[in-house]
Motif scaffolding. Structure first.
Motif, mmCIF file in Angstrom:
data_model
loop_
_atom_site.group_PDB
_atom_site.id
_atom_site.type_symbol
_atom_site.label_atom_id
_atom_site.label_comp_id
_atom_site.label_asym_id
_atom_site.label_seq_id
_atom_site.Cartn_x
_atom_site.Cartn_y
_atom_site.Cartn_z
ATOM 1 N N SER A 291 42.158 47.836 42.245
ATOM 2 C CA SER A 291 41.902 47.631 40.813
ATOM 3 C C SER A 291 41.809 48.992 40.146
ATOM 4 C CB SER A 291 40.613 46.823 40.587
ATOM 5 O OG SER A 291 39.499 47.461 41.180
ATOM 6 N N ARG A 292 41.983 49.008 38.839
ATOM 7 C CA ARG A 292 41.909 50.258 38.085
ATOM 8 C C ARG A 292 40.802 50.151 37.045
ATOM 9 N NH1 ARG A 292 44.879 52.787 33.716
ATOM 10 N NH2 ARG A 292 46.132 50.900 33.463
ATOM 11 N N TRP A 293 40.064 51.260 36.863
ATOM 12 C CA TRP A 293 38.903 51.272 35.995
ATOM 13 C C TRP A 293 38.966 52.468 35.057
ATOM 14 C CZ3 TRP A 293 34.990 47.506 36.557
ATOM 15 C CH2 TRP A 293 35.199 46.625 37.629
ATOM 16 N N THR B 52 37.278 40.351 27.619
ATOM 17 C CA THR B 52 37.820 39.794 28.859
ATOM 18 C C THR B 52 38.982 38.856 28.618
ATOM 19 O OG1 THR B 52 36.343 37.892 28.762
ATOM 20 C CG2 THR B 52 35.523 39.864 29.886
ATOM 21 N N ARG C 217 42.772 45.812 32.752
ATOM 22 C CA ARG C 217 43.633 44.697 33.165
ATOM 23 C C ARG C 217 44.928 44.713 32.360
ATOM 24 N NH1 ARG C 217 38.408 42.292 33.688
ATOM 25 N NH2 ARG C 217 38.111 41.536 35.820
ATOM 26 N N PRO D 205 40.339 44.086 46.907
ATOM 27 C CA PRO D 205 41.644 44.239 46.268
ATOM 28 C C PRO D 205 41.677 45.497 45.409
ATOM 29 C CG PRO D 205 40.357 42.545 45.150
ATOM 30 C CD PRO D 205 39.589 42.915 46.383
ATOM 31 N N ASP E 111 33.822 42.954 34.776
ATOM 32 C CA ASP E 111 34.416 43.635 33.626
ATOM 33 C C ASP E 111 33.860 45.036 33.413
ATOM 34 O OD1 ASP E 111 35.951 41.301 32.685
ATOM 35 O OD2 ASP E 111 33.960 40.448 32.346
ATOM 36 N N ASP F 37 37.907 39.671 41.390
ATOM 37 C CA ASP F 37 38.293 40.353 40.151
ATOM 38 C C ASP F 37 37.638 39.728 38.924
ATOM 39 O OD1 ASP F 37 39.452 42.292 38.597
ATOM 40 O OD2 ASP F 37 41.396 41.296 38.452
ATOM 41 N N LEU G 134 33.894 41.568 42.836
ATOM 42 C CA LEU G 134 34.998 42.521 42.948
ATOM 43 C C LEU G 134 36.166 41.887 43.693
ATOM 44 C CD1 LEU G 134 33.084 45.822 43.805
ATOM 45 C CD2 LEU G 134 34.425 45.408 41.731
ATOM 46 N N ARG H 220 36.780 47.623 33.553
ATOM 47 C CA ARG H 220 37.975 47.172 34.275
ATOM 48 C C ARG H 220 39.189 47.233 33.360
ATOM 49 N NH1 ARG H 220 41.909 46.290 37.057
ATOM 50 N NH2 ARG H 220 42.235 44.455 38.380
#
Length: 204
Positions: free
Chosen positions: A181-183, A6, A204, A179, A156, A153, A150, A202
């Motif tokens: 987000s991409r996973w 993280t 980032r 919001p 993880d 954000d 979520l 997640r």
């Protein structure tokens, strides 16, 4: 499977698990107790292996009040049942013995041993947990906590069990307003009944 960090100095990840129907609902039209599209798939080989992955490496369990009280009526009995499936019993023993944080505005005393009650913003509490201690933090099937994280954000990893049923109505996990987000899909496994065990990290 690749483990992602993280970027926090403690290295604690915030993980969450939830079971949903094919149309993304965590209960049916009958309300919170309507788990007819979920329960039949909870004891498959894939589901039980998924359950073991969920808690291994976690040292703190986070629950909402409803799940904390519901879990209390079930999992301690599994921990003491020598005839229970070893994977179920492993999770049960971990849940009973580990540190637990329960979000509640109504409870006057903790329903479990080794439990701390909190009445504060979810993001603040989990952020404090993340900044101290060791081991991962697991959000146990508590949708109000998951959606708050979520929104902030702070998740993880997400463990999803998708069952092959469409409920048509009921409460959804992913409501409008979260919001973007991409996973990254880091693990997937299909069961004989059509259930899917998925693990997303997640990006980032």
């Amino acid at each position: 499977m690749t483990e992602q960090t993280t970027g926090r100095t403690t290295g604690r990840r915030v993980r969450a698990n939830i079971n949903v129907s094919l149309d993304g609902r965590y209960n049916g039209p009958g309300g919170p107790g309507d788990l007819g599209a979920i329960v039949p798939y909870a004891t498959t080989e894939v589901a039980r292996d998924h359950l073991t992955r969920i808690w291994e490496g976690a040292t703190t369990a986070v629950l909402g009040r409803i799940n904390a009280e519901g879990f209390l009526g079930y999992w301690p009995t599994v921990a003491d049942d020598e005839d229970a499936d070893p994977r179920d019993r492993g999770y049960a023993k971990w849940l009973v013995d580990t540190e637990k944080v329960v979000f509640s505005t109504t409870l006057a005393e903790a329903p479990w041993e080794r439990t701390r009650l909190v009445n504060a913003p979810v993001a603040d509490v989990v952020g404090e947990l993340r900044a101290t201690g060791t081991g991962d933090i697991l959000i146990n099937n508590s949708v109000s906590v998951i959606t708050a994280l979520l929104a902030a954000d702070l998740l993880d990893r997400l463990y999803l069990m998708i069952t092959p049923e469409i409920t048509g109505s009921g409460q959804r996990l992913f409501d409008d307003g979260l919001p973007a987000s991409r996973w990254s899909l880091t693990r997937q496994e299909a069961g004989e009944l059509g259930e899917l065990a998925l693990v997303y990290d997640r990006v980032r």
